[in-house]
Design an enzyme around this catalytic site. Structure first.
Site, PDB file in Angstrom:
ATOM      1  N   ARG A  39      35.490  44.859 -27.533  1.00 32.30           N
ATOM      2  CA  ARG A  39      34.688  43.662 -27.234  1.00 32.30           C
ATOM      3  C   ARG A  39      33.769  43.886 -26.033  1.00 32.30           C
ATOM      4  O   ARG A  39      32.676  43.319 -25.987  1.00 32.30           O
ATOM      5  CB  ARG A  39      35.604  42.470 -26.986  1.00 32.30           C
ATOM      6  CG  ARG A  39      36.194  41.978 -28.293  1.00 32.30           C
ATOM      7  CD  ARG A  39      37.160  40.867 -28.077  1.00 32.30           C
ATOM      8  NE  ARG A  39      37.519  40.267 -29.360  1.00 32.30           N
ATOM      9  CZ  ARG A  39      38.590  39.513 -29.544  1.00 32.30           C
ATOM     10  NH1 ARG A  39      39.401  39.255 -28.535  1.00 32.30           N
ATOM     11  NH2 ARG A  39      38.846  38.998 -30.718  1.00 32.30           N
ATOM     12  N   GLY A 355      40.579  39.299 -38.429  1.00 35.41           N
ATOM     13  CA  GLY A 355      41.352  40.087 -37.467  1.00 35.41           C
ATOM     14  C   GLY A 355      42.249  41.127 -38.105  1.00 35.41           C
ATOM     15  O   GLY A 355      42.238  42.299 -37.726  1.00 35.41           O
TER      16      GLY A 355
HETATM   17  P1  ADP Z   1      42.627  38.250 -41.705  1.00 38.11           P
HETATM   18  O1  ADP Z   1      43.172  38.196 -40.302  1.00 38.11           O
HETATM   19  O2  ADP Z   1      42.025  39.574 -42.030  1.00 38.11           O
HETATM   20  O3  ADP Z   1      41.721  37.089 -42.003  1.00 38.11           O
HETATM   21  P2  ADP Z   1      44.958  36.917 -42.786  1.00 38.11           P
HETATM   22  O4  ADP Z   1      45.342  36.504 -41.419  1.00 38.11           O
HETATM   23  O5  ADP Z   1      44.512  35.890 -43.733  1.00 38.11           O
HETATM   24  O6  ADP Z   1      43.877  38.106 -42.719  1.00 38.11           O
HETATM   25  O7  ADP Z   1      46.199  37.620 -43.499  1.00 38.11           O
HETATM   26  C1  ADP Z   1      46.857  38.739 -42.980  1.00 38.11           C
HETATM   27  C2  ADP Z   1      48.329  38.692 -43.264  1.00 38.11           C
HETATM   28  O8  ADP Z   1      48.599  38.519 -44.649  1.00 38.11           O
HETATM   29  C3  ADP Z   1      49.010  39.972 -42.866  1.00 38.11           C
HETATM   30  O9  ADP Z   1      49.883  39.696 -41.794  1.00 38.11           O
HETATM   31  C4  ADP Z   1      49.764  40.406 -44.111  1.00 38.11           C
HETATM   32  O10 ADP Z   1      51.049  40.888 -43.841  1.00 38.11           O
HETATM   33  C5  ADP Z   1      49.829  39.125 -44.906  1.00 38.11           C
HETATM   34  N1  ADP Z   1      50.024  39.400 -46.344  1.00 38.11           N
HETATM   35  C6  ADP Z   1      49.239  40.120 -47.145  1.00 38.11           C
HETATM   36  N2  ADP Z   1      49.795  40.208 -48.381  1.00 38.11           N
HETATM   37  C7  ADP Z   1      50.947  39.518 -48.355  1.00 38.11           C
HETATM   38  C8  ADP Z   1      51.977  39.249 -49.323  1.00 38.11           C
HETATM   39  N3  ADP Z   1      51.890  39.706 -50.564  1.00 38.11           N
HETATM   40  N4  ADP Z   1      53.026  38.498 -48.924  1.00 38.11           N
HETATM   41  C9  ADP Z   1      53.102  38.030 -47.666  1.00 38.11           C
HETATM   42  N5  ADP Z   1      52.171  38.256 -46.709  1.00 38.11           N
HETATM   43  C10 ADP Z   1      51.102  38.984 -47.044  1.00 38.11           C
HETATM   44 MG    MG Z   2      44.756  37.024 -39.451  1.00 36.40          MG
END
Ligand code: ADP
Ligand code: MG
Length: 398
Positions: A39, A355
């Site tokens: 950052r 994130g």
């Molecule tokens: P980002 O931060 O990229 O926007 P999110 O916060 O929406 O993504 O999601 C990330 C989380 O989703 C991760 O901690 C991951 O472990 C969880 N995740 C992904 N697939 C699954 C699944 N099949 N079951 C439970 N959790 C999941």
């Molecule tokens: Mg997230």
């Protein structure tokens, strides 16, 4: 869609006190060392531009989550100021004050080309509420306000939007670039435009899905949220993540995809486990054959191929949300396969937001294969939902 606000290029900064809100919310270790300077690096182009154009630069940021009733030494911005000096070799000083006489005196003593970093703006509770006194006090330190903190531009807080009420306010290069790139996805993307969504919850991403269905050619859904869509198709999902209250919305989204001619791709197979544990027993099953006592924690190999083939044809890719529980090595394979498919497509423009998605790409060492990695989690998602960011709205129109 072009950026519609004034930037530092459009205003005379020569000899002026330029108050700039940056996002120096960096992680620190227990000795107070910056463990990830991404950052800080992201703000350097604007800082250098201002120094090169003879401005007196005053930087402010939040760091961590202070209680808001006074200084907390562990959340000081001093380490960030030290890191900025080390990275740029500029004349950077730090003052352990934000709203008081000491900050004012340090700002007034600045010479052109010098950089001053103020203390954490959130050591005072009122900052988060966009209190007018906070805004006025901050504005009194500068002649011009610059917003370059893309990561907080979706928050109408004192140091983000406040000074714009009192000073000519313009964008820095990071903010301009982020907004331009992320809104550009919805203007006139190079087609096919393939959007990939994953992560945990449908409820977190419904606005993103909805908006992407208006512009993408293909929408890929994986991760935890896919099971709510599979349930909407009438499949049993066992103990997988399921938001029952969102099944109807998932059905609406499937209908919208059909109406808009968007190819909606869901997992056709899935890696199931008998516990939420890296060492659990696992097997690959078809998406409509998930056993009652098992949970889906990653996409399966046939799905990797299905998604990979769509990604290979794309000229624009937007990706948010991991395909599985990538934090556990046993369930990172699908996320890695998608990252590798994007990396292997050398004719596409790839934009990554969120994130955890960015953390996954860094974990796999593929960051430099992507065209654009957003520095803002929440702010980038709000843009992808089609919302305006309050910090950007407060700036002067170009
Ligand atoms: P980002 O931060 O990229 O926007 P999110 O916060 O929406 O993504 O999601 C990330 C989380 O989703 C991760 O901690 C991951 O472990 C969880 N995740 C992904 N697939 C699954 C699944 N099949 N079951 C439970 N959790 C999941
Ligand atoms: Mg997230």
């Amino acid at each position: 869609m072009a950026f519609t606000k004034k930037t530092v290029r459009d205003i005379d900064v020569d000899g002026k006190r330029v108050l700039m809100r940056v996002d120096f919310n960096v992680p620190l270790d227990e000795n107070g060392n910056v463990t990830d300077d991404t950052r800080i690096k992201a703000a350097i182009p604007t800082i250098k531009y201002l120094v090169d154009h003879n401005a007196k630069v005053i930087l402010m940021s939040h760091l961590g989550r202070p209680k808001g009733d006074g200084p907390e030494p562990k959340l000081s911005l001093k380490p960030a100021a030290d890191k900025l000096r080390e990275l740029t070799g500029l004349d950077v000083t730090f003052v352990p004050d934000t709203y008081g006489d000491e900050a004012k005196a340090a700002a007034d003593a600045l010479k052109p080309g010098q950089v001053l970093v103020l203390e954490n703006v959130r050591f005072v509770k009122a900052e988060k509420k966009n209190d007018p006194e906070i805004a006025k006090t901050l504005a009194s330190l500068g002649d011009i306000f610059v917003l370059d903190a893309f990561g907080t531009a979706h928050r109408a807080q004192g140091s983000v939007v406040g000074p714009a009420a009192y000073l000519p306010a313009v964008a820095g290069f990071l903010l301009e670039n982020e907004v331009d790139t992320l809104t550009g996805l919805f203007g006139d993307p190079d087609r096919p435009f393939v959007a990939i969504l994953g992560g945990s919850k449908v409820s977190d991403k419904i606005g993103v899905i909805d908006h992407l269905l208006d512009s993408a050619d293909t929408l890929i859904i994986g991760g935890g949220m896919a099971y709510t869509f599979l349930a909407a198709k009438g499949y049993e999902v066992g103990k997988s993540l399921l938001q029952e209250d969102w099944i109807d919305r998932a059905k609406d989204m499937m209908k919208k995809a059909e109406q808009n001619g968007v190819d909606l791709l869901l997992p056709i197979d899935t890696v199931v486990a008998d516990a939420f544990d890296n060492d659990a027993n696992t097997k690959v099953v078809a998406s409509d054959e998930i056993p009652a006592d098992w949970q889906g924690l990653d996409i399966g190999p046939a799905t990797e191929k299905l998604f990979g083939d769509a990604i290979a044809k794309a000229n624009t890719v937007f990706w948010n949300g991991p395909m599985g529980v990538f934090e556990m090595p046993s369930f990172e394979h699908g996320t890695k396969a998608v990252a590798e498919a994007i990396a292997a497509n050398d004719h596409c423009k790839s934009v990554i937001g969120g994130g955890d998605s960015v953390a996954a790409i860094n974990k796999f060492g593929l960051a430099d294969k992507m065209t654009f990695i957003s520095t803002g989690g929440g702010a980038s998602m709000e843009l992808v939902e089609g919302k305006d960011l309050p910090g950007v709205e407060a700036l002067l129109d170009a």
